[in-house]
Design a protein around this motif. Structure first.
Motif, PDB file in Angstrom:
ATOM      1  N   SER A 163      54.259  56.646  34.686  1.00  0.00           N
ATOM      2  CA  SER A 163      55.525  55.905  34.597  1.00  0.00           C
ATOM      3  C   SER A 163      55.723  54.961  35.776  1.00  0.00           C
ATOM      4  CB  SER A 163      56.705  56.883  34.511  1.00  0.00           C
ATOM      5  OG  SER A 163      56.873  57.590  35.738  1.00  0.00           O
ATOM      6  N   GLY A 164      55.331  55.393  36.981  1.00  0.00           N
ATOM      7  CA  GLY A 164      55.555  54.578  38.168  1.00  0.00           C
ATOM      8  C   GLY A 164      54.750  53.296  38.186  1.00  0.00           C
ATOM      9  N   LYS A 165      53.663  53.240  37.422  1.00  0.00           N
ATOM     10  CA  LYS A 165      52.841  52.037  37.406  1.00  0.00           C
ATOM     11  C   LYS A 165      53.591  50.851  36.810  1.00  0.00           C
ATOM     12  CE  LYS A 165      48.561  54.597  37.595  1.00  0.00           C
ATOM     13  NZ  LYS A 165      48.153  54.230  38.953  1.00  0.00           N
ATOM     14  N   SER A 166      54.624  51.138  36.020  1.00  0.00           N
ATOM     15  CA  SER A 166      55.434  50.055  35.450  1.00  0.00           C
ATOM     16  C   SER A 166      56.115  49.240  36.539  1.00  0.00           C
ATOM     17  CB  SER A 166      56.484  50.627  34.498  1.00  0.00           C
ATOM     18  OG  SER A 166      57.419  51.440  35.193  1.00  0.00           O
ATOM     19  N   ILE A 167      56.435  49.871  37.676  1.00  0.00           N
ATOM     20  CA  ILE A 167      57.093  49.143  38.759  1.00  0.00           C
ATOM     21  C   ILE A 167      56.187  48.031  39.265  1.00  0.00           C
ATOM     22  CG2 ILE A 167      58.089  49.344  41.071  1.00  0.00           C
ATOM     23  CD1 ILE A 167      59.727  50.709  38.875  1.00  0.00           C
ATOM     24  N   GLY A 168      54.915  48.350  39.514  1.00  0.00           N
ATOM     25  CA  GLY A 168      53.983  47.342  39.976  1.00  0.00           C
ATOM     26  C   GLY A 168      53.679  46.301  38.917  1.00  0.00           C
ATOM     27  N   ILE A 169      53.480  46.742  37.684  1.00  0.00           N
ATOM     28  CA  ILE A 169      53.110  45.817  36.611  1.00  0.00           C
ATOM     29  C   ILE A 169      54.256  44.863  36.290  1.00  0.00           C
ATOM     30  CG2 ILE A 169      52.465  45.671  34.164  1.00  0.00           C
ATOM     31  CD1 ILE A 169      50.948  48.356  34.613  1.00  0.00           C
ATOM     32  N   ASN A 170      55.486  45.374  36.236  1.00  0.00           N
ATOM     33  CA  ASN A 170      56.629  44.497  35.999  1.00  0.00           C
ATOM     34  C   ASN A 170      56.768  43.442  37.087  1.00  0.00           C
ATOM     35  OD1 ASN A 170      57.389  45.860  33.664  1.00  0.00           O
ATOM     36  ND2 ASN A 170      58.875  47.163  34.700  1.00  0.00           N
ATOM     37  N   ALA A 171      56.455  43.827  38.317  1.00  0.00           N
ATOM     38  CA  ALA A 171      56.645  42.926  39.449  1.00  0.00           C
ATOM     39  C   ALA A 171      55.491  41.940  39.632  1.00  0.00           C
ATOM     40  CB  ALA A 171      56.827  43.740  40.732  1.00  0.00           C
ATOM     41  N   ALA A 172      54.291  42.297  39.177  1.00  0.00           N
ATOM     42  CA  ALA A 172      53.116  41.494  39.542  1.00  0.00           C
ATOM     43  C   ALA A 172      52.170  41.254  38.369  1.00  0.00           C
ATOM     44  CB  ALA A 172      52.371  42.185  40.689  1.00  0.00           C
ATOM     45  N   PHE A 173      52.688  41.217  37.149  1.00  0.00           N
ATOM     46  CA  PHE A 173      51.832  41.073  35.969  1.00  0.00           C
ATOM     47  C   PHE A 173      50.934  39.841  36.076  1.00  0.00           C
ATOM     48  CE2 PHE A 173      50.883  39.443  31.734  1.00  0.00           C
ATOM     49  CZ  PHE A 173      50.422  40.574  31.076  1.00  0.00           C
ATOM     50  N   SER A 174      51.483  38.691  36.430  1.00  0.00           N
ATOM     51  CA  SER A 174      50.694  37.456  36.485  1.00  0.00           C
ATOM     52  C   SER A 174      49.619  37.516  37.544  1.00  0.00           C
ATOM     53  CB  SER A 174      51.623  36.261  36.751  1.00  0.00           C
ATOM     54  OG  SER A 174      52.564  36.111  35.711  1.00  0.00           O
ATOM     55  N   ARG A 175      49.950  38.101  38.685  1.00  0.00           N
ATOM     56  CA  ARG A 175      48.979  38.221  39.771  1.00  0.00           C
ATOM     57  C   ARG A 175      47.871  39.205  39.393  1.00  0.00           C
ATOM     58  NH1 ARG A 175      49.229  41.075  44.593  1.00  0.00           N
ATOM     59  NH2 ARG A 175      51.361  41.734  44.170  1.00  0.00           N
ATOM     60  N   TYR A 176      48.234  40.318  38.772  1.00  0.00           N
ATOM     61  CA  TYR A 176      47.230  41.277  38.326  1.00  0.00           C
ATOM     62  C   TYR A 176      46.298  40.644  37.288  1.00  0.00           C
ATOM     63  CZ  TYR A 176      49.961  45.120  40.458  1.00  0.00           C
ATOM     64  OH  TYR A 176      50.623  45.968  41.314  1.00  0.00           O
ATOM     65  N   PHE A 177      46.868  39.833  36.393  1.00  0.00           N
ATOM     66  CA  PHE A 177      46.047  39.221  35.341  1.00  0.00           C
ATOM     67  C   PHE A 177      45.003  38.306  35.971  1.00  0.00           C
ATOM     68  CE2 PHE A 177      44.704  36.614  31.855  1.00  0.00           C
ATOM     69  CZ  PHE A 177      44.843  37.410  30.735  1.00  0.00           C
ATOM     70  N   GLU A 178      45.403  37.505  36.949  1.00  0.00           N
ATOM     71  CA  GLU A 178      44.453  36.620  37.619  1.00  0.00           C
ATOM     72  C   GLU A 178      43.389  37.419  38.354  1.00  0.00           C
ATOM     73  OE1 GLU A 178      42.488  34.923  40.732  1.00  0.00           O
ATOM     74  OE2 GLU A 178      44.343  35.920  41.311  1.00  0.00           O
ATOM     75  N   MET A 179      43.791  38.524  38.992  1.00  0.00           N
ATOM     76  CA  MET A 179      42.836  39.368  39.700  1.00  0.00           C
ATOM     77  C   MET A 179      41.830  39.993  38.738  1.00  0.00           C
ATOM     78  SD  MET A 179      43.537  39.838  43.123  1.00  0.00           S
ATOM     79  CE  MET A 179      43.408  41.558  43.580  1.00  0.00           C
ATOM     80  N   GLU A 180      42.324  40.462  37.607  1.00  0.00           N
ATOM     81  CA  GLU A 180      41.483  41.213  36.678  1.00  0.00           C
ATOM     82  C   GLU A 180      40.580  40.314  35.848  1.00  0.00           C
ATOM     83  OE1 GLU A 180      39.980  44.727  35.050  1.00  0.00           O
ATOM     84  OE2 GLU A 180      41.282  44.411  36.777  1.00  0.00           O
ATOM     85  N   TYR A 181      41.102  39.176  35.396  1.00  0.00           N
ATOM     86  CA  TYR A 181      40.371  38.347  34.437  1.00  0.00           C
ATOM     87  C   TYR A 181      40.011  36.968  34.971  1.00  0.00           C
ATOM     88  CZ  TYR A 181      41.985  42.034  31.341  1.00  0.00           C
ATOM     89  OH  TYR A 181      42.240  43.267  30.761  1.00  0.00           O
ATOM     90  N   GLY A 182      40.376  36.683  36.213  1.00  0.00           N
ATOM     91  CA  GLY A 182      40.040  35.399  36.803  1.00  0.00           C
ATOM     92  C   GLY A 182      41.084  34.336  36.524  1.00  0.00           C
ATOM     93  N   PRO A 183      40.994  33.192  37.228  1.00  0.00           N
ATOM     94  CA  PRO A 183      41.971  32.110  37.046  1.00  0.00           C
ATOM     95  C   PRO A 183      41.821  31.448  35.685  1.00  0.00           C
ATOM     96  CG  PRO A 183      40.183  31.408  38.474  1.00  0.00           C
ATOM     97  CD  PRO A 183      39.973  32.869  38.227  1.00  0.00           C
ATOM     98  N   LYS A 184      42.954  31.197  35.012  1.00  0.00           N
ATOM     99  CA  LYS A 184      42.940  30.575  33.685  1.00  0.00           C
ATOM    100  C   LYS A 184      43.951  29.420  33.665  1.00  0.00           C
ATOM    101  CE  LYS A 184      40.300  33.996  32.298  1.00  0.00           C
ATOM    102  NZ  LYS A 184      38.853  33.808  32.101  1.00  0.00           N
ATOM    103  N   GLU A 185      43.528  28.291  33.139  1.00  0.00           N
ATOM    104  CA  GLU A 185      44.441  27.153  33.026  1.00  0.00           C
ATOM    105  C   GLU A 185      45.277  27.229  31.758  1.00  0.00           C
ATOM    106  OE1 GLU A 185      42.159  23.600  33.383  1.00  0.00           O
ATOM    107  OE2 GLU A 185      41.756  23.897  35.520  1.00  0.00           O
ATOM    108  N   LYS A 186      44.781  27.963  30.753  1.00  0.00           N
ATOM    109  CA  LYS A 186      45.490  28.096  29.474  1.00  0.00           C
ATOM    110  C   LYS A 186      45.507  29.568  29.052  1.00  0.00           C
ATOM    111  CE  LYS A 186      45.911  23.586  28.716  1.00  0.00           C
ATOM    112  NZ  LYS A 186      47.223  22.895  28.613  1.00  0.00           N
TER     113      LYS A 186
END
Length: 497
Positions: A163-186
């Motif tokens: 449950s606590g992981k939602s705190i980080g994901i809600n706050a940093a979803f876009s940053r996590y996505f870039e970290m996990e899957y790399g930079p995307k223009e679209k």
């Protein structure tokens, strides 16, 4: 010095990395070996939730990933998998700042903040592209549940808590996505409109890091999010809600560093005045204690607050111990001081404090001296009515210790969602940090393994947070209206009773 139960985030030295820099397999294996040796020697909680066989297994997996040269970010993700697997909210592993800021001016971030609601990923920004409250099903062909699970490693919690992981994901979803899957223009987003099942799709453009931060500030849920995480201005408050109900909100226990600190003394006097008033107004039979935003802090704020809610003696923990008295692996230890003489003084002071509180080796551990864990008394103005405790996934460290004591040692009714901090115990109190020699990744953890002074309860599972008596979560309608569903629930419950 030793009594902090919060995670610390430090400023790191400037190190230049190219996004395409790769480390040899040998250097990465050297760092992983150093990382493991440090944690086995210094981290008393390495086997708190996992067996040695399980820990051996994840390291075997990690070494298998290092057969070829790899980029820093790929190695960082491996380290994150290990620290998350250990299961401690105080584990904090970070990249050098220069690497973290590599895309600050490029438009490569997912544009919308999200909110996890009832196992759904919801758009959390009014915009012209995708309607607020729409549910995301996939991004760039990756199913959203797979994305969310991949993000778990970026935000550690105690034990097996999710449950606590939602705190980080809600706050940093876009940053996590870039970290996990790399930079995307679209970004190709598959989604459905609020309360509809038909799937739609739309390609949207990425945004810069500064735009990402601004969008997060403008998120729709900002008013209700302040209940769970925010920059705290008013650390605590008290008010009369109705003729028979009062509300005490304590948003943090970071209220002075110790019992002699002026800020703590002011807080203690404030509590005294509140509970003196309750003592002379017996018609106030209900007290709501709201700690939903309490991510921790320092002693004795948590224990002093509890003294006003119990009629029985109590102590902080059943037992506590550390693995060492002299700091191991000094070449990799991160000092707060910068001058050589000051570093030596810092080291000596730190070790002296450890020897004072954990003086004798018994087997392979140094148990806490009982005089540092004395039996404590209820306050003379302790509240004798019905306590209602509001909790959330944000609650951790000293916050979860307090919530555990209230849930386990009083007749309080607990409402909300499971805390990310453990009910039965955690690793806390004293943070220590190391820097790996080749990658310069920094890893921090707390060295005191403690079992909290709480009873076993049928609804409390080892490795989980404080479980509420009444689980109350935000619905999509609550999200749209920014309603405080948990406060509404407890007020209705009091009215019924």
């Amino acid at each position: 010095m030793l009594k902090f139960k919060i995670a610390f985030f430090l400023i790191f030295p400037f190190i230049v990395f190219s996004q395409n820099d790769k480390f040899t397999s040998e250097k990465l294996k050297q760092d992983l070996t150093t990382f493991r040796e440090i944690r086995e020697k210094a981290n008393s909680g390495i086997y708190k939730y996992r067996t040695k066989k399980q820990i051996d297994s994840i390291y075997n997996w990690a070494f298998l990933q290092l057969k070829n040269p790899a980029e820093l970010l790929d190695f960082y993700k491996i380290i994150l998998q290990i620290t998350d697997f250990e299961g401690s909210v105080h584990n904090n592993t970070t990249l050098p700042d220069a690497f973290k800021n590599r895309y600050t001016s490029e438009k490569v971030f997912f544009p919308f903040p999200i909110k996890l609601i009832a196992n759904k990923t919801i758009i959390n920004l009014k915009n012209d592209e995708i309607l607020l409250g729409s549910q995301i099903h996939s991004i760039n062909g990756i199913e959203i549940n797979k994305i969310i699970r991949a993000f778990y490693k970026y935000y550690t919690t105690d034990g097996f808590n999710i449950s606590g992981k939602s705190i980080g994901i809600n706050a940093a979803f876009s940053r996590y996505f870039e970290m996990e899957y790399g930079p995307k223009e679209k970004f190709l987003v598959e989604y459905s409109l609020p309360n509809q099942t038909k799937k739609l799709s739309k390609t949207i453009a990425g945004i810069s890091n500064e735009e990402r931060k601004e969008n997060f500030k403008k998120r729709h849920s900002f008013p209700s999010d302040s209940l769970f995480y925010s920059n705290i201005k008013d650390k605590y408050s008290f008010k009369i809600v109705s003729q028979n109900t009062a509300l005490l909100a304590v948003h943090t226990f970071l209220i002075g560093g110790n019992a002699e600190d002026k800020e703590h003394i002011v807080y203690k006097k404030y509590l005294d005045s509140c509970f003196q008033m309750l003592a002379v107004h017996p018609e106030i039979k209900n007290l709501i204690v709201d700690v939903r935003n309490n991510g921790g802090g320092s002693d004795p704020n948590d224990l002093v607050t509890f003294s006003y809610l119990t009629q029985k003696t109590y102590r902080e923990n059943k037992n506590a111990y550390i693995n060492f008295q002299k700091i191991p692996f000094l070449p990799y230890f991160v000092y707060e001081e910068t001058e050589t003489e000051k570093k030596l003084e810092e080291k000596n002071d730190f070790e002296a404090e450890l020897k004072k509180e954990y003086p004798i080796l018994k087997g392979k551990i140094y148990p806490q001296d009982p005089k540092f864990n004395r039996l404590l008394q209820p306050d003379k103005n302790t509240f004798k009515g019905q306590v209602y405790l509001l909790i959330s996934p944000r609650v951790a460290s000293a916050g979860s210790l307090f919530a555990s004591l209230v849930a386990g040692k009083t007749s309080a009714i607990v409402i909300g969602e499971e805390t990310m901090g453990g009910y039965y115990g955690h690793n806390g109190h004293t943070p220590i940090e190391y820097e790996l020699p080749n990658t310069k990744i920094k890893t921090q953890f707390s060295i005191v393994n403690l079992e909290q002074d709480v009873p076993k309860k049928p609804n409390q599972i080892f490795g989980r947070g404080v479980i509420p008596d009444y689980k109350v979560s935000q619905t999509l309608d609550d999200f749209i209206e920014n309603r405080d569903a948990q406060m509404e629930y407890v007020l209705k419950l009091i009215e019924k009773k």
